[in-house]
Every structure is written in structure tokens, then in C-alpha cells.
Design a protein around this motif. Structure first.
Motif, PDB file in Angstrom:
ATOM      1  N   VAL A 534       0.877  -1.173   0.000  1.00  0.00           N
ATOM      2  CA  VAL A 534       0.000   0.000   0.000  1.00  0.00           C
ATOM      3  C   VAL A 534       0.914   1.223   0.000  1.00  0.00           C
ATOM      4  O   VAL A 534       2.100   1.114   0.347  1.00  0.00           O
ATOM      5  CB  VAL A 534      -0.968  -0.031   1.217  1.00  0.00           C
ATOM      6  CG1 VAL A 534      -0.244   0.245   2.514  1.00  0.00           C
ATOM      7  CG2 VAL A 534      -2.135   0.928   1.026  1.00  0.00           C
ATOM      8  N   PHE A 535       0.397   2.367  -0.434  1.00  0.00           N
ATOM      9  CA  PHE A 535       1.234   3.575  -0.586  1.00  0.00           C
ATOM     10  C   PHE A 535       2.477   3.281  -1.429  1.00  0.00           C
ATOM     11  O   PHE A 535       3.585   3.679  -1.100  1.00  0.00           O
ATOM     12  CB  PHE A 535       1.622   4.168   0.784  1.00  0.00           C
ATOM     13  CG  PHE A 535       0.505   4.963   1.416  1.00  0.00           C
ATOM     14  CD1 PHE A 535       0.116   6.189   0.876  1.00  0.00           C
ATOM     15  CD2 PHE A 535      -0.180   4.475   2.519  1.00  0.00           C
ATOM     16  CE1 PHE A 535      -0.931   6.923   1.448  1.00  0.00           C
ATOM     17  CE2 PHE A 535      -1.235   5.197   3.088  1.00  0.00           C
ATOM     18  CZ  PHE A 535      -1.608   6.420   2.544  1.00  0.00           C
ATOM     19  N   ASP A 536       2.257   2.585  -2.562  1.00  0.00           N
ATOM     20  CA  ASP A 536       3.368   2.256  -3.456  1.00  0.00           C
ATOM     21  C   ASP A 536       3.981   3.497  -4.101  1.00  0.00           C
ATOM     22  O   ASP A 536       5.083   3.459  -4.617  1.00  0.00           O
ATOM     23  CB  ASP A 536       2.885   1.316  -4.570  1.00  0.00           C
ATOM     24  CG  ASP A 536       2.447  -0.030  -4.012  1.00  0.00           C
ATOM     25  OD1 ASP A 536       3.286  -0.691  -3.392  1.00  0.00           O
ATOM     26  OD2 ASP A 536       1.276  -0.403  -4.189  1.00  0.00           O
ATOM     27  N   ALA A 537       3.246   4.616  -4.101  1.00  0.00           N
ATOM     28  CA  ALA A 537       3.786   5.848  -4.674  1.00  0.00           C
ATOM     29  C   ALA A 537       4.815   6.484  -3.736  1.00  0.00           C
ATOM     30  O   ALA A 537       5.486   7.440  -4.103  1.00  0.00           O
ATOM     31  CB  ALA A 537       2.648   6.835  -4.960  1.00  0.00           C
ATOM     32  N   TRP A 538       4.919   5.977  -2.519  1.00  0.00           N
ATOM     33  CA  TRP A 538       5.853   6.515  -1.520  1.00  0.00           C
ATOM     34  C   TRP A 538       7.021   5.554  -1.381  1.00  0.00           C
ATOM     35  O   TRP A 538       6.845   4.412  -0.984  1.00  0.00           O
ATOM     36  CB  TRP A 538       5.141   6.698  -0.171  1.00  0.00           C
ATOM     37  CG  TRP A 538       4.037   7.690  -0.265  1.00  0.00           C
ATOM     38  CD1 TRP A 538       2.811   7.508  -0.837  1.00  0.00           C
ATOM     39  CD2 TRP A 538       4.059   9.042   0.204  1.00  0.00           C
ATOM     40  NE1 TRP A 538       2.069   8.664  -0.752  1.00  0.00           N
ATOM     41  CE2 TRP A 538       2.809   9.621  -0.117  1.00  0.00           C
ATOM     42  CE3 TRP A 538       5.018   9.818   0.869  1.00  0.00           C
ATOM     43  CZ2 TRP A 538       2.488  10.947   0.203  1.00  0.00           C
ATOM     44  CZ3 TRP A 538       4.692  11.133   1.185  1.00  0.00           C
ATOM     45  CH2 TRP A 538       3.442  11.691   0.849  1.00  0.00           C
ATOM     46  N   SER A 539       8.229   6.040  -1.670  1.00  0.00           N
ATOM     47  CA  SER A 539       9.377   5.116  -1.719  1.00  0.00           C
ATOM     48  C   SER A 539       9.587   4.391  -0.394  1.00  0.00           C
ATOM     49  O   SER A 539      10.033   3.255  -0.375  1.00  0.00           O
ATOM     50  CB  SER A 539      10.639   5.859  -2.131  1.00  0.00           C
ATOM     51  OG  SER A 539      10.825   6.989  -1.310  1.00  0.00           O
ATOM     52  N   GLU A 540       9.214   5.031   0.735  1.00  0.00           N
ATOM     53  CA  GLU A 540       9.475   4.340   2.007  1.00  0.00           C
ATOM     54  C   GLU A 540       8.565   3.131   2.218  1.00  0.00           C
ATOM     55  O   GLU A 540       8.833   2.274   3.049  1.00  0.00           O
ATOM     56  CB  GLU A 540       9.380   5.307   3.208  1.00  0.00           C
ATOM     57  CG  GLU A 540       8.020   5.926   3.441  1.00  0.00           C
ATOM     58  CD  GLU A 540       7.904   7.339   2.868  1.00  0.00           C
ATOM     59  OE1 GLU A 540       7.375   8.208   3.576  1.00  0.00           O
ATOM     60  OE2 GLU A 540       8.336   7.568   1.711  1.00  0.00           O
TER      61      GLU A 540
END
Length: 626
Positions: A534-540
Motif C-alpha cells: 500500500v502507498f506504493d507511490a511513496w518510496s518508504e
């Protein structure tokens, strides 16, 4: 109006930025539930600060709430701390305005702007208690609808949506809402409602279309299962933007968001025809808004929000024919009130520099060029009408005007790219530095020097562009090219004035898979979400290994979607959508790209792309047809 929060104060104190979840911001709309027929939860499947910066939701939020029988509220992806709290305490996801559970709404709409948000869509459905697959939903669940640029290839997420709205939202929602109200009165089944909805122009109901595959994994056919719904879904488009709804009372957040300002959309579409650019094709033809209308809207929005900045929004602001008049007006009315004007997407020429020096603090701001490629040969392949001479002339004028920071944007991995094109990136950066030293004599520099930032992103072929046929580089090839770019920059005389940034290759590969994917990806996305992606758009939070394992488990080859060269006549997963630009035109442009041939822009002459069928905008300006 008392504002009952879905979360207790104690719960809010345990998470960062509780303001993301409490609603009640300036200009948010509260209505009396007793007076409403339709409740619409509008979701941007990313964190609040990103979603609140999106103009499309602000437009439709304002438009839906202007209907007396509809109440539209907002919902965003809860950040990881909040996600954990909701699962732990069994709190269902709620809309900001009423704080009511999303599951109780009539519609849940997603705007899908970026492929890497796909797992966040599942997060929102899951936390709302809505079945993830459309087949499992009943009238107890909202109608789940998707819109936005990613829905021009909705196939990788087809299983999760009841409806996709293809095109610009201003045109057909009223019709859809009326059909829904009528359906509810008559008590017909959810399936029958979707069948009727599928007859409305621009509405795509994926469950009513059957896909068959060939032995090699490509598509054999895509057909509607009913005779009375269209074979292809033609995009919806506003024909007169100066008479469409536009929000002059956008919701103003409590916390700093990514785009904290009034956004004034001056036109839609673009005349330029860059071959890598999806937006340029999807929003054809170019349609301008009337300048008097824009002046009125700008003043109203600034008064209604208290913002201290206004930004002009379009794909290429310099192509707006009344730009000088609009900017003169804004400078006059904004200077008195100390309001900043920001002008993204300008072509850097004498006029633009003159304007920018009037509206910006030259010392602080940097100049942005997007050559996209390191050599003229490569720029001709992508049809980017910017020459090295343009860049150096623009830089020269800017340095004379006191600028000393320059940003240069490039892409790596474009079709037909050679090492020469890659090393050309360092050459251009170096030439800009040389231009500075030649233009500004030492005694005039005031202790300052030139600062150049060169950034490369990795090229991802997108549907409805001439490059939809192109093979994409592998992650290893991308990193190798980034390495060569870095070496090329370090070999330059002025390398200490040049900083180099590059993108992550893993995320670009995933974006490439989703961009040209088909329905086989639905299972992969679902499984990856169940494993915690989830939140794959966020590198962390992006976990590439987990994705690759999931592809293996599902027996799906990710490279089928990226590195494969497509045949000219291959049926693409998005071929059942008609974006107004014909496949024949795109193929012609693909062949021109491979031959290194440039094409003219829409104001120089018509290329016959097909968008003239809408009969509006630049297509109707009198000019010589090619």
C-alpha cells in the motif's frame, strides 16, 4: 452545526496530523441529510495533502454540491498510523464532512491520477467494509466509480469497479444521478441499474465486456455481452469551458498541502504533440477559456479563500492566446494585495522572462527547461519542439535578467536512444554553464555563481500515445543509463556547478506494467495488497520484491507488459476506449518517430488526429489544413 467526530480526542492525539481527518475546513460543504437523495463520497486514493491539491476533485465537489439533491463529501487514504488505528479499533473509514461511514453512501468515486495508487484503492474499499470485487457487491454497498487519466486503461483494476467514467466529469454525472434516483424508486436490481448506466455516453461498465486471449497472451477480442451497449466508449468532453462550473470557493485546508494556492485553469488540451505525452492526446483538442471569465473567477477565488498565491494551470501556458492580457490584469490586481503569481509550464522566451521578472523574486526562483533528451536527433524522435539554441538563448536572456539557477529535465530510455543521446545530457548542462560565464562578467556576479540541476526520469510508454507500441527498458538498463549520464556530467568542464538527480527504476517498472496492463493484473494487485503493499507511490513503503514474488505466484510475467515490442496490429487492452485520437494517427506518428521525422503542432496545421470530430477548440480555428 455540531460536528461529531468519528474519532475520539484520545485517538486523534495518537496520530500525526490529525487535521487530515476532522473535516470542517473553510468552504467545505455541510448539508442536511434529510433533504438529500444522493450521497457521494469522493476519494483521492493518497494522503490528504496530496489529494487536497487536486483540481479535478475541487471542480466536481463544487459542481455536485451545487445540486440541491446531492451531497458530495471527501475521503482520502488514511496514512499508515491511522490505517493501523482503524483496523485495531475496528473504526470504519468515514467521509470528512459528516464523519459518516463511507459504506453508507450511494456512490464512492475515485479519481485515479497515478498508477502507483492502485493498492490504495483497495485500502479504501477494505477499510470502508466494501467488498473489493464488484461481483460481490449488493445494493447495501455504494456504486464504486472511477475517473481520471488512469481510467483510459482501466483494465488492470477492472474487477474492483462497478463503473468507469471516461473523460471530463462535467458532462454526464447529472444524467447518472437521475438514473440512480429513478432506479431506487422503481426498486430494480443493481445489475439492471449498471446495464442502464452502460448506455450513457462515456460510461464503461467493465463486467459487461468479455475479453478473450490468444495463445501468446495478447488479446484476441473484447466484446460487450449485451447488444444495446456500445462496442467502444467515447470520451466525454466539455465543449465550452467558459460556461462550465468552476469552483470559486475551493475547500481551504488547515495544514500546508502540496499546492497551497488558488488554481486558475486557463485552458484544457495542448497543441504540441510530444510523442511521449499522454495528457497531450487525452485532452485534445486545445480549448481556451474566455479571458474576461478568467479575470472574474480569479478575483472571486482569491476573495473566498484568503490565499496569497494564484497559479495558472494548463499543459502549456504560453499557448494561451490571451496570456499577455490575463497576466497584465493579474499583476495589477495582485500587486496591490501582495499576492504572488506562479506560472508553471511557460516556454522560456523574452516575453515569459519579462513576465517572470515582474511576478517572481528572481534571486530565489529557478528557471526550468524540459529538453527531455540530450540531442536534437532524440528530440526530433519525441517531437519535442525545443532546440539547444532555444535553451541557450533563453538562458542568456535569463542570466542578463539576474537568474542564476537552472533546472533541466530529461528522460532516459526513450525509443531509439543511443549512448550519444545519453552523454548529450551532460553536454547541454555544460553549455548552459558556459553561457552563464560568457554572459555575466565576474564583477557583475556579486559573489554568486551558476547552479544547474539536471534530473532524469525513466521513460514509461503510455496508452494513447505514439509510444504505446514501444518496448520499455529493464530496471538494469535504466540504472546503467543513469550511471552513464552521471559519468557524462562528471566529465564536463563545469561539473562542479551541475547537480544530477535520477528516479527510482523499480517504481518506473511497476508504473510501466500497470500503464499497459490487462485484466490479468487484477489478481496480482489484489494479492499484493493482501500481502501489505500500500502507498506504493511513496518510496518508504514501496516493496518491489514483494511485487515480483506476487507476479510469480500468480503466474503472470511482468515483462510481457514492459519490454515486449508490440506488433502494429495488436489489440490493446484499452482499445475499447475511444479518446478521440485514432489508432491510425498514433501508428503514423510512431512510424514518424522511428524515422526521426518531426510533426507540426495543431496551430501550424491539422495532422488529422481525429479530435476534430468534437468540433471545438483549436480544430475550429481557421488555418490551412495539411
Amino acid at each position: 452545526m455540531n460536528h461529531n467526530l468519528a474519532l475520539t480526542d484520545e485517538a486523534l492525539l495518537t496520530i500525526e496530523k490529525p487535521e487530515r481527518y476532522i473535516g470542517n475546513e473553510v468552504n467545505s460543504v455541510i448539508k442536511d441529510k434529510g433533504q438529500i437523495d444522493i450521497r457521494f463520497a469522493f476519494c483521492f486514493p493518497d494522503v490528504y495533502e496530496i489529494g487536497m491539491s487536486h483540481l479535478g476533485i475541487q471542480i466536481l465537489y463544487g459542481m455536485f454540491n451545487s445540486y440541491s439533491d446531492v451531497w458530495c463529501e471527501r475521503v482520502y487514504s488514511p496514512w499508515m498510523d491511522m490505517d493501523a488505528l482503524m483496523r485495531d479499533k475496528n473504526i470504519p473509514l468515514f467521509a470528512l464532512e459528516s464523519q459518516d461511514p463511507v459504506k453508507d453512501f450511494d456512490f464512492l468515486g475515485f479519481t485515479i491520477q497515478y498508477e502507483m495508487c492502485y493498492t490504495n484503492i483497495l485500502q479504501v474499499l477494505d477499510l470502508s467494509g466494501i467488498p473489493l470485487k464488484s461481483d460481490d457487491r449488493t445494493w447495501d454497498d455504494p456504486i464504486v466509480i472511477g475517473g481520471g487519466p488512469c481510467t483510459y486503461n482501466p483494465e488492470p483494476i477492472a474487477d474492483f469497479f462497478d463503473i468507469f467514467y471516461i473523460g471530463e466529469g462535467e458532462t454526464r454525472y447529472r444524467e447518472l444521478f437521475d438514473l440512480y434516483k429513478d432506479t431506487k424508486k422503481k426498486g430494480i436490481s443493481r445489475e439492471d441499474f449498471l446495464h442502464e448506466a452502460a448506455k450513457i455516453p462515456g460510461i464503461y461498465v467493465p463486467s459487461f465486456y468479455e475479453v478473450r486471449y490468444k495463445g501468446d497472451g495478447t488479446i484476441d477480442s473484447m466484446n460487450p455481452v449485451f447488444d444495446d451497449i456500445p462496442r467502444t466508449i467515447k470520451k466525454e468532453m466539455c465543449t465550452d469551458l467558459s460556461h462550465e462550473f468552476y469552483p470559486t470557493k475551493p475547500v481551504v485546508p488547515y495544514i500546508k498541502i502540496t499546492q497551497d494556492r488558488v488554481v486558475l485553469e486557463i485552458m484544457r488540451g495542448c497543441i504540441r504533440g510530444c510523442r511521449f505525452c499522454q495528457a497531450g492526446q487525452l485532452y485534445k483538442p486545445l480549448r481556451e477559456k474566455d479571458v474576461e471569465y478568467l479575470k472574474k473567477i480569479a478575483i472571486e477565488a482569491l476573495e473566498n479563500t484568503g490565499y496569497e498565491e494564484i497559479s495558472l494551470s494548463s499543459l502549456s501556458s504560453s499557448d494561451y492566446s490571451k496570456l499577455p492580457e490575463l497576466i497584465d490584469f493579474l499583476i495589477k490586481s495582485c500587486n496591490e494585495k501582495k499576492i504572488n503569481i506562479s506560472l508553471p509550464s511557460l516556454r522560456i522566451d523574452a516575453f515569459s522572462l519579462d513576465v517572470m521578472s515582474k511576478v517572481q523574486d528572481v534571486k530565489k526562483s529557478s528557471l526550468t527547461f524540459a529538453p527531455e533528451a540530450g540531442t536534437q536527433r532524440m528530440r526530433d524522435v519525441i517531437n519535442k519542439g525545443l532546440t539547444e539554441e532555444d535553451i541557450l538563448r533563453g538562458s542568456h536572456e535569463a542570466f542578463l535578467g539576474g537568474w542564476n539557477k537552472v533546472k533541466l529535465y530529461f528522460m532516459l530510455g526513450l525509443p531509439t536512444e543511443t549512448d550519444e543521446d545519453i552523454y548529450g545530457i551532460g553536454d547541454i548542462a555544460n553549455k548552459v554553464a558556459v553561457e552563464y560565464f560568457e554572459t555575466v562578467p565576474k564583477e557583475k556576479r556579486g559573489g554568486r555563481t551558476i547552479d544547474i540541476v539536471a534530473s532524469t526520469s525513466f521513460f514509461v510508454p503510455k496508452p494513447f500515445t505514439p509510444f504505446q507500441w514501444a518496448p520499455m527498458n529493464t530496471k538494469e538498463e535504466f540504472l546503467d543509463k543513469a550511471n552513464k549520464t552521471r559519468k557524462g556530467i562528471m566529465s564536463q568542464l563545469n561539473q562542479k556547478h551541475i547537480k544530477y538527480n535520477w528516479h527510482e527504476a523499480d517504481a518506473s517498472m511497476m508504473e510501466g506494467i500497470f500503464a499497459r496492463g490487462d485484466r490479468k493484473l487484477c489478481d496480482v494487485i489484489l494479492k499484493a495488497y493482501e500481502k501489505g503493499c500500500v502507498f506504493d507511490a511513496w518510496s518508504e513503503y514501496f516493496n518491489f520484491e514483494k511485487w515480483m514474488d506476487t507476479f510469480k505466484e500468480c503466474g503472470v510475467d511482468p515483462f510481457f507488459y514492459t519490454t515486449r515490442q508490440r506488433a502494429d496490429d495488436e489489440i490493446f487492452p484499452w482499445d475499447l476506449i475511444d479518446c478521440g485520437v485514432t489508432k491510425a494517427f498514433l501508428l503514423r506518428e510512431w512510424k514518424n518517430a522511428l524515422a526521426g521525422k518531426k510533426s507540426m503542432n495543431c496551430r501550424q496545421g491539422c495532422l488529422g488526429c481525429g479530435a476534430a470530430s468534437y468540433g471545438v477548440g483549436v480544430c475550429t480555428e481557421s488555418k490551412v489544413n495539411a
